[in-house]
Design a protein around this motif. Sequence first.
Motif, PDB file in Angstrom:
ATOM      1  N   ASP A   1      -8.977  -1.314   2.127  1.00  0.00           N
ATOM      2  CA  ASP A   1      -8.135  -2.003   0.708  1.00  0.00           C
ATOM      3  C   ASP A   1      -8.042  -0.839   0.097  1.00  0.00           C
ATOM      4  OD1 ASP A   1      -8.327  -4.635   2.310  1.00  0.00           O
ATOM      5  OD2 ASP A   1     -10.695  -4.649   1.542  1.00  0.00           O
ATOM      6  N   VAL A   2      -8.716   0.186  -0.284  1.00  0.00           N
ATOM      7  CA  VAL A   2      -8.373   1.142  -1.312  1.00  0.00           C
ATOM      8  C   VAL A   2      -6.702   2.114  -0.617  1.00  0.00           C
ATOM      9  CG1 VAL A   2      -8.816   3.894  -1.728  1.00  0.00           C
ATOM     10  CG2 VAL A   2     -11.008   2.300  -0.757  1.00  0.00           C
ATOM     11  N   ILE A   3      -6.615   1.726   0.502  1.00  0.00           N
ATOM     12  CA  ILE A   3      -5.209   2.462   0.195  1.00  0.00           C
ATOM     13  C   ILE A   3      -4.409   1.249  -0.371  1.00  0.00           C
ATOM     14  CG2 ILE A   3      -3.124   2.902   2.017  1.00  0.00           C
ATOM     15  CD1 ILE A   3      -5.923   3.587   4.108  1.00  0.00           C
ATOM     16  N   GLY A   4      -4.248  -0.560   0.381  1.00  0.00           N
ATOM     17  CA  GLY A   4      -3.857  -0.684  -0.220  1.00  0.00           C
ATOM     18  C   GLY A   4      -3.621  -0.483  -1.774  1.00  0.00           C
ATOM     19  N   GLN A   5      -4.663  -0.476  -3.265  1.00  0.00           N
ATOM     20  CA  GLN A   5      -5.035  -0.543  -4.039  1.00  0.00           C
ATOM     21  C   GLN A   5      -4.063   0.670  -4.091  1.00  0.00           C
ATOM     22  OE1 GLN A   5      -7.655  -1.425  -6.765  1.00  0.00           O
ATOM     23  NE2 GLN A   5      -8.217   0.358  -6.597  1.00  0.00           N
ATOM     24  N   ASP A   6      -4.051   1.920  -3.985  1.00  0.00           N
ATOM     25  CA  ASP A   6      -2.981   3.231  -4.774  1.00  0.00           C
ATOM     26  C   ASP A   6      -2.490   3.073  -3.972  1.00  0.00           C
ATOM     27  OD1 ASP A   6      -5.892   3.802  -4.526  1.00  0.00           O
ATOM     28  OD2 ASP A   6      -5.914   5.723  -3.175  1.00  0.00           O
ATOM     29  N   ILE A   7      -1.564   2.529  -3.545  1.00  0.00           N
ATOM     30  CA  ILE A   7       0.661   2.410  -2.395  1.00  0.00           C
ATOM     31  C   ILE A   7       0.844   1.510  -3.898  1.00  0.00           C
ATOM     32  CG2 ILE A   7       1.082   1.191  -1.155  1.00  0.00           C
ATOM     33  CD1 ILE A   7       0.316   1.927   1.202  1.00  0.00           C
ATOM     34  N   LYS A   8      -0.538   0.254  -4.441  1.00  0.00           N
ATOM     35  CA  LYS A   8       0.539  -0.844  -5.236  1.00  0.00           C
ATOM     36  C   LYS A   8      -0.151  -0.183  -6.791  1.00  0.00           C
ATOM     37  CE  LYS A   8      -1.667  -4.940  -8.039  1.00  0.00           C
ATOM     38  NZ  LYS A   8      -2.067  -6.124  -8.113  1.00  0.00           N
TER      39      LYS A   8
ATOM     40  N   ASN B   1       5.662  -8.324  -0.814  1.00  0.00           N
ATOM     41  CA  ASN B   1       4.440  -8.967   0.415  1.00  0.00           C
ATOM     42  C   ASN B   1       4.176  -6.813   0.865  1.00  0.00           C
ATOM     43  OD1 ASN B   1       2.411 -10.227  -0.472  1.00  0.00           O
ATOM     44  ND2 ASN B   1       3.647 -12.163   0.887  1.00  0.00           N
ATOM     45  N   ILE B   2       4.070  -6.119   0.772  1.00  0.00           N
ATOM     46  CA  ILE B   2       3.883  -5.092   1.770  1.00  0.00           C
ATOM     47  C   ILE B   2       2.933  -5.020   3.121  1.00  0.00           C
ATOM     48  CG2 ILE B   2       3.673  -2.444   2.150  1.00  0.00           C
ATOM     49  CD1 ILE B   2       4.007  -2.302  -1.677  1.00  0.00           C
TER      50      ILE B   2
ATOM     51  N   ARG C   1      -3.561   4.732   9.846  1.00  0.00           N
ATOM     52  CA  ARG C   1      -3.755   5.496  10.415  1.00  0.00           C
ATOM     53  C   ARG C   1      -5.204   5.099  11.239  1.00  0.00           C
ATOM     54  NH1 ARG C   1      -0.465   9.677  11.272  1.00  0.00           N
ATOM     55  NH2 ARG C   1       1.369  10.075   9.420  1.00  0.00           N
ATOM     56  N   GLN C   2      -5.652   4.929  10.397  1.00  0.00           N
ATOM     57  CA  GLN C   2      -7.501   4.555  10.936  1.00  0.00           C
ATOM     58  C   GLN C   2      -8.239   3.238  10.687  1.00  0.00           C
ATOM     59  OE1 GLN C   2      -9.505   7.790   7.225  1.00  0.00           O
ATOM     60  NE2 GLN C   2     -10.791   8.430   8.484  1.00  0.00           N
ATOM     61  N   TYR C   3      -8.137   2.822   9.789  1.00  0.00           N
ATOM     62  CA  TYR C   3      -7.759   1.568   9.994  1.00  0.00           C
ATOM     63  C   TYR C   3      -7.343   0.259   9.778  1.00  0.00           C
ATOM     64  CZ  TYR C   3     -10.667   4.505   6.679  1.00  0.00           C
ATOM     65  OH  TYR C   3     -11.657   4.974   6.316  1.00  0.00           O
ATOM     66  N   GLY C   4      -6.186   0.275  11.013  1.00  0.00           N
ATOM     67  CA  GLY C   4      -5.877  -0.641  10.925  1.00  0.00           C
ATOM     68  C   GLY C   4      -4.664  -0.653  10.534  1.00  0.00           C
ATOM     69  N   SER C   5      -4.358  -2.839  10.288  1.00  0.00           N
ATOM     70  CA  SER C   5      -3.914  -3.099   9.223  1.00  0.00           C
ATOM     71  C   SER C   5      -3.548  -3.499   7.890  1.00  0.00           C
ATOM     72  CB  SER C   5      -3.080  -4.137   9.738  1.00  0.00           C
ATOM     73  OG  SER C   5      -3.477  -5.297   9.711  1.00  0.00           O
ATOM     74  N   LEU C   6      -2.806  -3.229   7.258  1.00  0.00           N
ATOM     75  CA  LEU C   6      -3.106  -3.509   5.613  1.00  0.00           C
ATOM     76  C   LEU C   6      -1.133  -3.678   5.086  1.00  0.00           C
ATOM     77  CD1 LEU C   6      -3.449  -1.877   2.703  1.00  0.00           C
ATOM     78  CD2 LEU C   6      -1.366  -0.290   3.283  1.00  0.00           C
ATOM     79  N   GLN C   7      -2.314  -5.130   4.205  1.00  0.00           N
ATOM     80  CA  GLN C   7      -1.628  -6.005   3.721  1.00  0.00           C
ATOM     81  C   GLN C   7      -1.823  -5.391   1.479  1.00  0.00           C
ATOM     82  OE1 GLN C   7      -0.434  -9.982   5.662  1.00  0.00           O
ATOM     83  NE2 GLN C   7       0.570 -10.592   3.374  1.00  0.00           N
ATOM     84  N   SER C   8      -0.308  -5.579   0.761  1.00  0.00           N
ATOM     85  CA  SER C   8      -1.006  -5.855  -0.232  1.00  0.00           C
ATOM     86  C   SER C   8       0.624  -6.342  -0.879  1.00  0.00           C
ATOM     87  CB  SER C   8      -0.704  -3.924  -0.805  1.00  0.00           C
ATOM     88  OG  SER C   8      -1.060  -3.979  -2.276  1.00  0.00           O
ATOM     89  N   GLY C   9       0.310  -6.946  -2.318  1.00  0.00           N
ATOM     90  CA  GLY C   9       1.201  -7.697  -2.609  1.00  0.00           C
ATOM     91  C   GLY C   9       1.068  -7.522  -4.623  1.00  0.00           C
ATOM     92  N   LEU C  10       2.827  -7.676  -4.494  1.00  0.00           N
ATOM     93  CA  LEU C  10       2.524  -7.264  -6.198  1.00  0.00           C
ATOM     94  C   LEU C  10       3.512  -8.843  -6.598  1.00  0.00           C
ATOM     95  CD1 LEU C  10       4.398  -3.657  -5.360  1.00  0.00           C
ATOM     96  CD2 LEU C  10       2.243  -3.893  -6.760  1.00  0.00           C
TER      97      LEU C  10
END
Length: 109
Positions: A33-40, A94-95, A100-109
């Motif tokens: 979730d941290v990675i997703g927020q950073d990417i967003k 949707n991204i 690398r460490q936590y599996g799948s990631l989904q983020s929306g904008l």
Amino acid sequence: MNFDIALHIDLAIEDNDFVLNDSLSPRTLKKADVIGQDIKHRILESGLLVKLIGLRNKNGIAPILTDIELLTEQDDRIKPGTINVYRNDDGTLNITAQTRQYGSLQSGL
């Protein structure tokens, strides 16, 4: 003690403000979730979303989505080649990616 969790903790931010929990303390995010927020936030700050406003032509939209994928791939916490950016009918994005460490990631904008 698991040190991986300590590496990826951040405060939750939505609409440029902290998200508060029931006790009115800032809510925290962990792991993917941290990675997703950073990417967003990286995408929002890049200005690429502004270029999508009003575009309906797939030939005009595709290069911008590719630029968003390339921007996302710059994050070392994401596995290269696993990023997919989708534009929904309502104009939101949707991204999805694999971390690398936590599996799948989904983020929306």
